[in-house]
Write an enzyme that holds these catalytic residues in place. Structure first.
Site, PDB file in Angstrom:
ATOM      1  N   GLU A 136      19.540  -4.879  27.698  1.00 59.92           N
ATOM      2  CA  GLU A 136      18.253  -4.241  27.995  1.00 59.92           C
ATOM      3  C   GLU A 136      17.244  -5.352  28.249  1.00 59.92           C
ATOM      4  O   GLU A 136      17.147  -6.298  27.468  1.00 59.92           O
ATOM      5  CB  GLU A 136      17.784  -3.383  26.804  1.00 59.92           C
ATOM      6  CG  GLU A 136      16.368  -2.855  26.991  1.00 59.92           C
ATOM      7  CD  GLU A 136      15.845  -2.024  25.813  1.00 59.92           C
ATOM      8  OE1 GLU A 136      16.650  -1.586  24.955  1.00 59.92           O
ATOM      9  OE2 GLU A 136      14.616  -1.832  25.763  1.00 59.92           O
ATOM     10  N   GLU A 141       5.898  -3.529  28.709  1.00 56.21           N
ATOM     11  CA  GLU A 141       5.956  -2.585  27.590  1.00 56.21           C
ATOM     12  C   GLU A 141       4.856  -2.902  26.592  1.00 56.21           C
ATOM     13  O   GLU A 141       4.562  -4.071  26.319  1.00 56.21           O
ATOM     14  CB  GLU A 141       7.311  -2.631  26.872  1.00 56.21           C
ATOM     15  CG  GLU A 141       7.428  -1.528  25.823  1.00 56.21           C
ATOM     16  CD  GLU A 141       8.804  -1.441  25.173  1.00 56.21           C
ATOM     17  OE1 GLU A 141       9.497  -2.468  25.106  1.00 56.21           O
ATOM     18  OE2 GLU A 141       9.169  -0.341  24.720  1.00 56.21           O
TER      19      GLU A 141
END
Ligand SMILES: *[C@@H]1O[C@H](CO)[C@@H](O)[C@H](O)[C@H]1NC(C)=O
Ligand SMILES: *[C@@H]1O[C@H](CO)[C@@H](O)[C@H](O)[C@H]1NC(C)=O
Ligand SMILES: *[C@@H]1O[C@H](CO)[C@@H](O)[C@H](O)[C@H]1NC(C)=O
Length: 318
Positions: A136, A141
């Site tokens: 990932e 974010e």
């Protein structure tokens, strides 16, 4: 013989040159309505327990939560409905690319990112059916408008970053193993205050990019109004050369401590916007937001007027 040898020599030089030059060709160019075919709306329960209800594409389009026109692509949370505490969460959108990518460059040309208390937006890559073994990489974010942005890798066991490459950002973690440290991952914070939330939006948004090879993963960021972004990246050129992009904010090297090729397989690009949940909800008050996160989401639809992504483009080069 001499000419054959020199021909061999020339082709060797060419081979070495083409390996070394970090030039990539445009593979996917998502602009406006092409997001509607290049990405799937994921109407799933939010895996991070957010106060959202992810809707399918037909619902998102009919409610104007997803909007595509010209070179504009917008996805957002509902900002008109007051919710019942016992009913589903606030309607929102999560999209996943149809294609998967191994070694590639991904460019996110973003005009606006979701902002507001409780918001937890993300633009990232993973293989959802193989997490965390397929790797990932989180490119954008954050939560509750707190800047700066942090880029983070999450992997299976056996991937650490005892040393990073030459980078401008600040190391936040060195253990990429998702099973350690509450899945904090190995992250690097961007060295720019306007890399996230309202500051990012006030700077006209900007450009995020990731280059993934078997030798490294790098991430770059430039604001739209601040200048300095490479012209091949901003223009959506048919090819880009990352050798000219300068020092990245984050540089995870392949090493004996982390074999990147064995910790990452084909990843989709995912763009989601949840509200509250495991991260944004847990730090809601310490991030300067008051009350209970889910109650805030239920009762204040107008607080989500700026909880939207506006993409000029997402481009993938291989
Ligand atoms: C849908 O959203 C777009 C982008 O925000 C806006 O320009 C448009 O007016 C909206 N359409 C309707 C019918 O509300
Ligand atoms: C998006 O979903 C993934 C899990 O599928 C999660 O790791 C990530 O934090 C989520 N982010 C948001 C903003 O929903
Ligand atoms: C994603 O993971 C699954 C399960 O391991 C694997 O079969 C699949 O090939 C992976 N997808 C890509 C694109 O690598």
């Amino acid at each position: 013989m001499a000419s054959r040898l020199s021909a061999v020599f020339v082709s060797l030089v060419l081979a070495v040159t083409s390996v070394r030059a970090a030039t990539y060709s445009l593979k996917d160019n998502f602009v406006g309505s092409s997001f509607l075919t290049g990405f799937t709306h994921e109407a799933i329960a939010d895996p991070t327990h957010g106060r959202v209800n992810y809707v399918d594409q037909a619902t998102a389009l009919s409610k104007n939560l997803t909007y595509a026109s010209g070179n504009t692509f917008i996805i957002r949370a509902d900002d008109t409905t007051t919710l019942s505490a016992s009913g589903p969460g606030r309607n929102s959108v999560r999209i996943r690319s149809v294609n998967t990518y191994t070694t590639h460059v991904a460019v996110f040309d973003i005009r606006h990112m979701p902002q507001g208390c409780s918001t937890w937006p993300a633009a990232w890559e993973t293989n959802e059916s193989d997490w965390p073994n397929g790797g990932e990489a989180d490119i954008v974010e954050g939560v509750n408008d707190v800047s700066p942005n942090q880029g983070t890798l999450h992997t299976s066991a056996g991937c650490t970053m005892p040393s990073y490459g030459s980078q401008t950002g600040q190391v936040a973690g060195t253990d990429c193993n998702a099973n350690d440290n509450g899945n904090a991952g190995c992250g690097v914070k961007v060295n720019k205050a306007n890399s996230y939330g309202p500051g990012f939006n006030n700077a006209g948004g900007g450009y995020y990019a990731m280059e993934r090879t078997n030798n490294f993963i790098k991430m770059w960021f430039w604001t739209r109004n601040g200048g300095g972004a490479p012209s091949d990246l901003t223009s959506g050129a048919a090819s880009v050369n990352t050798d000219n992009w300068g020092t990245p904010w984050a540089w995870w090297p392949n090493s004996a401590s982390c074999n990147l090729a064995s910790h990452f397989n084909g990843n989709n690009i995912i763009i989601n916007l949840t509200l509250c949940g495991d991260w944004a909800g847990a730090v809601f008050n310490s991030d300067g937001c008051s009350g209970d996160c889910a109650t805030y989401v239920n009762n204040n639809p107008s607080a989500f007027a700026n909880a939207y992504w506006n993409f000029a483009a997402v481009r993938v080069y291989e």
